[in-house]
Scaffold this motif. Sequence first.
Motif, PDB file in Angstrom:
ATOM      1  N   VAL A 145      10.387  13.896  51.230  1.00 20.45           N
ATOM      2  CA  VAL A 145       9.863  13.782  49.868  1.00 20.45           C
ATOM      3  C   VAL A 145       9.473  12.332  49.574  1.00 20.45           C
ATOM      4  CG1 VAL A 145      10.432  13.996  47.425  1.00 20.45           C
ATOM      5  CG2 VAL A 145      11.223  15.713  49.046  1.00 20.45           C
ATOM      6  N   ALA A 146       8.308  12.154  48.913  1.00 22.07           N
ATOM      7  CA  ALA A 146       7.871  10.812  48.535  1.00 22.07           C
ATOM      8  C   ALA A 146       8.652  10.358  47.306  1.00 22.07           C
ATOM      9  CB  ALA A 146       6.373  10.811  48.229  1.00 22.07           C
ATOM     10  N   GLY A 147       9.134   9.141  47.331  1.00 17.40           N
ATOM     11  CA  GLY A 147       9.882   8.628  46.191  1.00 17.40           C
ATOM     12  C   GLY A 147      10.587   7.333  46.534  1.00 17.40           C
ATOM     13  N   SER A 148      11.031   6.653  45.522  1.00 15.21           N
ATOM     14  CA  SER A 148      11.706   5.374  45.714  1.00 15.21           C
ATOM     15  C   SER A 148      13.084   5.579  46.339  1.00 15.21           C
ATOM     16  CB  SER A 148      11.851   4.665  44.363  1.00 15.21           C
ATOM     17  OG  SER A 148      12.658   3.514  44.497  1.00 15.21           O
ATOM     18  N   THR A 149      13.506   4.607  47.126  1.00 19.75           N
ATOM     19  CA  THR A 149      14.849   4.640  47.706  1.00 19.75           C
ATOM     20  C   THR A 149      15.816   3.790  46.883  1.00 19.75           C
ATOM     21  OG1 THR A 149      14.266   2.792  49.160  1.00 19.75           O
ATOM     22  CG2 THR A 149      13.963   5.012  50.028  1.00 19.75           C
ATOM     23  N   ARG A 150      15.331   3.267  45.752  1.00 22.70           N
ATOM     24  CA  ARG A 150      16.181   2.440  44.888  1.00 22.70           C
ATOM     25  C   ARG A 150      17.345   3.261  44.341  1.00 22.70           C
ATOM     26  NH1 ARG A 150      16.603   1.768  39.407  1.00 22.70           N
ATOM     27  NH2 ARG A 150      14.944   3.303  39.062  1.00 22.70           N
ATOM     28  N   LYS A 151      18.502   2.641  44.268  1.00 22.98           N
ATOM     29  CA  LYS A 151      19.645   3.316  43.667  1.00 22.98           C
ATOM     30  C   LYS A 151      19.390   3.475  42.170  1.00 22.98           C
ATOM     31  CE  LYS A 151      24.708   3.202  43.402  1.00 22.98           C
ATOM     32  NZ  LYS A 151      24.855   4.588  43.847  1.00 22.98           N
ATOM     33  N   ILE A 152      19.549   4.695  41.663  1.00 27.76           N
ATOM     34  CA  ILE A 152      19.152   5.029  40.297  1.00 27.76           C
ATOM     35  C   ILE A 152      19.980   4.284  39.257  1.00 27.76           C
ATOM     36  CG2 ILE A 152      18.930   6.924  38.649  1.00 27.76           C
ATOM     37  CD1 ILE A 152      18.538   8.774  41.016  1.00 27.76           C
ATOM     38  N   LYS A 153      21.256   4.233  39.452  1.00 29.98           N
ATOM     39  CA  LYS A 153      22.146   3.597  38.475  1.00 29.98           C
ATOM     40  C   LYS A 153      23.364   3.062  39.211  1.00 29.98           C
ATOM     41  CE  LYS A 153      24.146   8.126  37.555  1.00 29.98           C
ATOM     42  NZ  LYS A 153      24.355   9.208  36.582  1.00 29.98           N
ATOM     43  N   LYS A 154      24.155   2.309  38.517  1.00 28.81           N
ATOM     44  CA  LYS A 154      25.314   1.721  39.181  1.00 28.81           C
ATOM     45  C   LYS A 154      26.313   2.825  39.559  1.00 28.81           C
ATOM     46  CE  LYS A 154      27.682   0.559  34.834  1.00 28.81           C
ATOM     47  NZ  LYS A 154      28.282  -0.547  34.053  1.00 28.81           N
ATOM     48  N   GLN A 155      27.117   2.508  40.533  1.00 27.58           N
ATOM     49  CA  GLN A 155      28.013   3.504  41.106  1.00 27.58           C
ATOM     50  C   GLN A 155      29.077   3.973  40.108  1.00 27.58           C
ATOM     51  OE1 GLN A 155      27.652   4.938  43.933  1.00 27.58           O
ATOM     52  NE2 GLN A 155      29.577   5.446  44.934  1.00 27.58           N
ATOM     53  N   LYS A 156      29.625   3.046  39.353  1.00 23.35           N
ATOM     54  CA  LYS A 156      30.751   3.395  38.477  1.00 23.35           C
ATOM     55  C   LYS A 156      30.470   3.022  37.013  1.00 23.35           C
ATOM     56  CE  LYS A 156      34.267   2.650  42.075  1.00 23.35           C
ATOM     57  NZ  LYS A 156      34.768   4.036  42.127  1.00 23.35           N
ATOM     58  N   GLY A 157      31.232   3.610  36.133  1.00 26.00           N
ATOM     59  CA  GLY A 157      31.191   3.216  34.738  1.00 26.00           C
ATOM     60  C   GLY A 157      30.195   3.955  33.861  1.00 26.00           C
ATOM     61  N   THR A 158      29.424   4.866  34.413  1.00 28.09           N
ATOM     62  CA  THR A 158      28.417   5.570  33.597  1.00 28.09           C
ATOM     63  C   THR A 158      28.971   6.845  32.978  1.00 28.09           C
ATOM     64  OG1 THR A 158      27.578   6.837  35.483  1.00 28.09           O
ATOM     65  CG2 THR A 158      26.568   4.700  35.050  1.00 28.09           C
ATOM     66  N   GLY A 159      30.095   7.326  33.486  1.00 25.49           N
ATOM     67  CA  GLY A 159      30.670   8.563  32.968  1.00 25.49           C
ATOM     68  C   GLY A 159      30.043   9.818  33.546  1.00 25.49           C
ATOM     69  N   THR A 160      29.081   9.637  34.430  1.00 26.11           N
ATOM     70  CA  THR A 160      28.438  10.793  35.065  1.00 26.11           C
ATOM     71  C   THR A 160      28.590  10.687  36.574  1.00 26.11           C
ATOM     72  OG1 THR A 160      26.325   9.624  35.115  1.00 26.11           O
ATOM     73  CG2 THR A 160      26.744  11.038  33.215  1.00 26.11           C
ATOM     74  N   ALA A 161      28.100  11.698  37.267  1.00 25.01           N
ATOM     75  CA  ALA A 161      28.222  11.715  38.721  1.00 25.01           C
ATOM     76  C   ALA A 161      27.407  10.579  39.334  1.00 25.01           C
ATOM     77  CB  ALA A 161      27.744  13.056  39.267  1.00 25.01           C
TER      78      ALA A 161
END
Length: 209
Positions: free
Chosen positions: A57-73
């Motif tokens: 799939v075409a798309g960015s390999t950038r990490k979407i959000k930080k690993q911890k502290g967001t309250g979501t998966a």
Amino acid sequence: MEVAVLNINGKETGRKVTLSDAVFGIEPNNHAVYLDVKQYLANQRQGTHKSKERNEVAGSTRKIKKQKGTGTARAGSVKSPVFVGGGRIFGPRPKDYTQKLNKNVKRLARKSALTLKAKEQSIVVLEDFSFEQPKTKDFVNVLKALGLDAKKSLFVLGDSNNNVYLSSRNLKASEVVTTSELNTYKILNANNVVLLEGALEGIESNLSK
């Protein structure tokens, strides 16, 4: 088994042909028929189905959000299958569905199919004919004369005849084949099998081995 020979007007010619018991009068083998039909249908599958997986799939390999502290998966890539537009998990891949079948089993299956049609009195023997030019109307007139215009029919020619073939090509309920193209599925799929006189020798020589 004797069958009257008809002309394209649906009238008896006064001649009869004897259908070989070695081809049209055997004890049908249902399992051989099943195997041959299954192989034919499997071989019709193209097997070109394909869906994109995560690495395609075409798309960015950038990490979407930080690993911890967001309250979501945690999430590492927009190409993840859990996101809309992401790759598909265990999606279909190209596959070869071709099956092989012993020649003797194929021959037995075709003889069994022809025998079943003979028992149902669904075999018509027609004298050899041709058209001056391809014309669907002429072929429809032949069907009407034989009483097959409302039924699925299979015409078996001894040799290829382009004018007859092209005349039947637009009709969904009728199919024209030569003896070399005859198979179990096509025989059973038709309500009536129309054998031209020139095809009988080829069918019996091919299947009586």
